[in-house]
Design an enzyme around this catalytic site. Structure first.
Site, mmCIF file in Angstrom:
data_model
loop_
_atom_site.group_PDB
_atom_site.id
_atom_site.type_symbol
_atom_site.label_atom_id
_atom_site.label_comp_id
_atom_site.label_asym_id
_atom_site.label_seq_id
_atom_site.Cartn_x
_atom_site.Cartn_y
_atom_site.Cartn_z
ATOM 1 N N GLY B 233 -24.452 27.436 1.170
ATOM 2 C CA GLY B 233 -24.417 26.597 2.367
ATOM 3 C C GLY B 233 -23.006 26.191 2.752
ATOM 4 O O GLY B 233 -22.691 26.070 3.919
ATOM 5 N N GLY B 699 -16.695 22.877 -7.013
ATOM 6 C CA GLY B 699 -17.095 23.710 -5.876
ATOM 7 C C GLY B 699 -16.058 23.832 -4.781
ATOM 8 O O GLY B 699 -15.982 24.843 -4.095
ATOM 9 N N GLU B 700 -15.280 22.819 -4.550
ATOM 10 C CA GLU B 700 -14.404 22.865 -3.375
ATOM 11 C C GLU B 700 -12.916 22.977 -3.681
ATOM 12 O O GLU B 700 -12.156 23.465 -2.851
ATOM 13 C CB GLU B 700 -14.599 21.633 -2.469
ATOM 14 C CG GLU B 700 -15.576 20.634 -2.958
ATOM 15 C CD GLU B 700 -16.659 20.312 -1.921
ATOM 16 O OE1 GLU B 700 -17.745 19.942 -2.339
ATOM 17 O OE2 GLU B 700 -16.424 20.428 -0.726
#
Ligand code: FES
Ligand code: FES
Lengths: 209, 741
Positions: B233, B699-700
């Site tokens: 996503g 994740g980022e």
């Protein structure tokens, strides 16, 4: 026909995900025996007409083999091979990522060659042998390419993965070289937005031996 | 009580437990769900960006074979409700089809329902819509149209900048970027007369439930959200979008299950994007490279009706030491659909600008950019005046430089060649991302069949949540992962964290650990009550290891828990656990992850070919529970960073307001052939202020800073400083030839 409200069958409330397989199992129908569409219509037991009957004027008969099983479908000529697999045969391992031949998520093999199934109308496959990810191996008995993908973590979300694997397996029979850059070039029709590319490369190299 | 022997499963790069299902096509994603009597929904989208629907004629569509209904404002308004501001998050608040106004190109103006996808698709084209439209403003040149707000400020920036001996003052821009997960957003909605079961592409099933209940006008207990597998996503699937409410309401209206799959063009229109940003960076330093001021003023665009903040100043306040600093922002509204969070929202464009500024300052100082960073490391967070919980940026910089071979860098542009004789450019940048945890609950069962089951209303978006949760349970029970069932992706489970902000793993650790421990305590209690060998013992006198109960000091006579439970005719023992989140710890510590990127680009001026060839990244993100899935996350972010630097931009047609390159051939993302060689190192220092394992999210952070490192490498190779992303070949055609060498 069109505008009346449809009632969902009260004795089959869909609270849990039902795959086609479980619906058919519940009815004691084997997936080979079931003529697609009519099996689902029975399962629904509802006013909703299933695809493939009179509600689909212009539908034509298509005979093809999918993962070794013969199928005879009455199909709308506008249906892509991808939608025929996913929406009619409920072989949902093949994914739709763009519907435009731009991502590779829908890659299947037609007579052993990799094809973007979204770019191909189902009716063009009369007599063809289609292979999808479901026909390659099962979790209990993975194809070496599938096993290599697990070992090398060659995915993240897994959505491009069926296409990557079908592409990679077909690639072995194509006249590409075997260097890293050859493989990367040959696999560039399969986008992995999660970016697991180096892992995919390792998996492919291992499975190719 | 935790047995030390099995703790080693934390930190092991074990294969994903969901892997075999993913590689065999059996993992069920949202649009894979099918039900008898399923109907297909295809939206009709607006072909103007600003205006009003003056006429909508569904008759031709309704007359087509298989068409069941066409919903539009005239027959649908009132079927959906607005949610309350404080309850749940959504980026587009206006319920779809609720009035006749159009505020962006691609807005849903009708929804066709038919028996097959083909019938619905063709009928959607046959719905006639007329508009009274006005020219849209989709210009990406922004001016502050709203009031200016200050993120953080100290000292006197303007005065310090005026008097700084060495300074830079530059504007950096980043374009609209679109998430483009390969999985299309989708909803499969089922209504049984009392309850909705909604299969959704959601990074946050709990929030999705809360929002959908309000917008559908039902109780939360009447809405169950399921996202068993998500085709990623990148932030775009965090909050519900209008197609989800449309599908659910249509299912209720028609009494039939509905499948709505957003197509790739709509993915550029109705499910969010990263805003464009326009950032002015002013840096001042002493001649020996001590920063004396940092000024970061930024603008971004917003939709007409909703307000989102792209928090570009997130890391500005604490990344470097300086007495004078300000980060301030404003925005401008455009006739574009609502933006949303995209991987590393705020910090990713923000650090592109700040780190580009640092690289340009290094050039102005004639200083190595690595040395400039090392010379300005703060002792504590000077913005919040708090100690850092665990900051090892200096080590990231040193380790990265060493692995990359940075010491061999010749600073003169165009001066370096690779073995093949091609021009190479080297660049670097630092990065940071917040470390936060959310409140979370989980339940763990230890069963008589020898398996454990852990349940939590979170989801795996491709990050490896299934596997790391299993590892958490394995660490305390000693069970192999193959005997742990992880049940997530369902809002009817104990409320778990969203998969966003790199917060899921850190939030889950305390909840899953506490639940596992509570289940172990129950197991010991069951042993005392039901097994004569342990009768009368105090729980503290018993030990639990490898799913066996024993009396402490008599581990040789351990009894299998499954035997105890079977003899007692118990199916399982279970425990609940809860994590409080990091709100309290944040009052005492500045909690962030850090990292450094080193990049090599290859530039072939004769064919104007530029590629990123090699990336070395070192990440300080706490204890990494699974280095294999963790490394994959960082590597994926680097791939996206290559796209951010060189390829990605959503372009809008100034006449119609349409995203012009709304497909995967024209919106270019990194492909296999573009992928650089990547070397990733985790420093692996646990951050114990965040949770008992010291795990932060990953994740980022990999996407932060990477674009600045790439543009610096491009400058080093070509002599051209690009400040407006992405770098285009045409930017480089005027590159001075025959540079230093
Ligand atoms: S779905 Fe066929 S290539 Fe993308
Ligand atoms: S694994 Fe997510 S797109 Fe490839």
């Amino acid at each position: 026909m069109a505008k009346q409200k449809l009632q969902f069958s009260p004795d089959n409330p869909p609270l849990l995900p039902l795959s086609r397989r479980s619906v058919l199992q519940a009815l004691g129908i084997s997936s080979t025996a079931a003529v697609l569409g009519s099996g689902l219509a029975q399962a629904a037991g509802s006013a909703a007409a299933a695809p493939g009957d009179a509600a689909e004027p212009g539908a034509q008969i298509l005979n093809m083999t999918v993962n070794g099983e013969p199928h005879s479908l009455k199909i709308d000529p506008r249906t892509t091979l991808l939608d025929a697999l996913r929406e009619r045969l409920q072989l949902t391992g093949t994914k739709k990522g763009c519907d435009h031949g731009q991502c590779g998520a829908c890659t299947v093999q037609v007579n052993g060659r990799r094809v973007n199934s979204c770019l191909s109308l189902a009716l063009m496959h009369e007599g063809d042998a289609i292979s999808t990810i479901e026909g390659l191996g099962t979790p209990e008995q993975l194809h070496p390419m599938q096993a290599a993908f697990v070992e090398h973590d060659a995915y993240q979300c897994g959505y491009c993965t069926s296409g990557q694997i079908m592409s990679a397996v077909a690639l072995a029979n194509e006249p590409y070289g075997t260097s890293d850059s050859d493989i990367k070039e040959a696999m560039s029709g399969n986008i992995c937005r999660c970016g697991a590319y180096s892992h995919i490369l390792k998996a492919i190299k291992q499975a190719r031996g | 009580m935790a047995p030390s022997t099995s703790v080693t499963v934390i930190g092991q790069g074990l294969p994903r437990i969901d892997g075999p299902k993913k590689v065999s096509g059996l993992a069920q994603y949202t649009s894979d769900h099918h039900f008898p009597g399923l109907l297909y929904a295809v939206p009709v989208t607006s072909t103007v960006a600003k205006g009003r629907i003056t006429a909508l004629d569904p008759r031709a569509a309704l007359a087509m074979p298989g068409v069941v209904e066409v919903f539009h404002q005239g027959n649908f308004a009132g079927k959906l409700f607005r949610k309350q501001a404080s309850k749940g998050k959504v980026d587009e608040n206006r319920p779809p089809l609720s009035d006749n106004t159009v505020s962006y190109y691609g807005q849903y103006v009708a929804l066709v329902i038919a028996r097959t996808f083909e019938q619905a698709t063709e009928a959607a084209r046959a719905v006639k819509v007329e508009y009274a439209s006005e020219p849209p403003n989709v210009s990406m040149r922004l001016a502050a149209e709203e009031k200016t707000s200050v993120d953080t400020e100290r000292g006197d920036v303007d005065q310090a900048f005026t008097s700084a001996p060495v300074k830079i003052d530059q504007v950096y821009t980043t374009p609209v970027q679109t998430h483009n997960p390969i999985e299309l957003h989708a909803s499969v909605a089922v209504w049984n007369g009392e309850q909705f079961t909604l299969f959704e592409t959601s990074q946050a099933v709990m929030n999705h439930q809360m929002v959908m209940a309000q917008m559908l006008g039902v109780q939360p207990q009447q809405v169950r959200i399921i996202t068993e597998y998500l085709g990623s996503g990148f932030g775009g699937k965090l909050w519900p979008w209008t197609h989800a409410t449309l599908a659910a309401a249509a299912a209720r209206e028609l009494g039939a299950p509905i499948k709505l799959v957003v197509d790739r063009a709509m993915m550029f229109q109705t499910v969010g994007h990263r805003t464009n940003t326009q950032q002015r960076i002013r840096l001042g330093a002493t001649a020996d490279g001590k920063l004396n001021c940092v000024s970061h003023d930024y603008l971004f665009h917003n939709a007409r009706l909703d307000t989102y903040k792209e928090n570009c100043g997130e890391a500005t306040g604490f990344l470097y030491s300086t007495p004078n600093l300000r980060a301030a922002w404003s925005f401008a509204r455009r006739d574009i659909a609502p933006p949303t969070s995209m991987r590393g929202p705020g910090a990713v464009p923000g650090l592109y600008a700040l780190e580009s500024g640092m690289n340009e300052l290094a050039v102005a100082l004639k200083m190595d950019p690595l040395q400039l960073r090392l010379a300005n490391q703060p002792e504590r967070d000077e913005s919040l005046d708090l100690p850092f919980s665990s900051r090892h940026l200096t080590e990231c910089l040193h380790t990265g430089a060493e692995r990359f071979g940075w010491a061999r860098r010749d600073p003169r542009p165009g001066s370096m060649r690779n073995e093949a004789g091609a021009v190479v450019g080297w660049g670097m940048a630092a990065c940071s991302w917040m470390a936060k945890a959310l409140p979370a609950k989980a339940t763990v069962q230890l069963a008589a069949n020898g398996r454990a089951r852990v349940m939590c209303g979170t989801q795996d978006i491709g990050t490896g949540t299934y596997t790391v949760v299993a590892q958490m349970v394995a660490a305390l029970t000693g069970l192999p992962l193959a005997r742990i069932d992880v049940v997530i992706g369902d809002s009817s489970l104990p409320p778990g964290p969203m998969s966003g902000g790199s917060m899921a793993t850190g939030s889950l650790v305390p909840a899953v650990q506490a639940a596992t421990q509570a289940a172990i305590d129950e197991a010991l209690q069951a042993a005392i009550e039901h097994d004569p060998r342990f009768a009368g013992k105090a729980p503290g006198a018993l030990a639990f290891d490898q799913m066996q109960v024993s009396i402490k000091g008599e581990q040789g006579k351990a009894v299998l828990l499954q035997d105890i439970l079977q003899a007692a005719h118990m199916d399982h023992v279970s425990g609940e656990g809860e994590g409080a989140g990091s709100a309290e710890a944040q009052k005492h510590y500045s909690q962030h992850s850090y990292g450094a990127h080193f990049v090599e680009v290859v530039w072939q001026p004769e064919i104007a070919r530029l590629r990123v060839d090699r990336v070395v990244t070192v990440i300080d993100a706490g204890k990494v529970i699974n280095p294999q899935t963790g490394r994959n996350q960082i590597e994926g972010a680097i791939m996206m960073g290559v796209g951010m630097a060189l390829f990605e931009e959503t372009e809008y047609d100034p006449r119609t307001g349409a995203p012009l390159n709304a497909n995967l051939a024209d919106y270019i993302v990194t492909t296999h052939a573009d992928a650089p060689e990547v070397d990733i190192t985790f420093l692996d220092y646990p951050d114990m202020t965040l949770n008992p394992l010291g795990a932060r999210g990953i994740g980022e952070i990999g996407l932060a800073g990477i674009a600045a490192a790439i543009t610096d490498a491009v400058r080093h190779a070509t002599g051209v400083q690009v400040r407006d992303l992405p770098v285009r070949i045409e930017d480089l055609l005027d590159a001075p030839v025959g540079l230093a060498s």
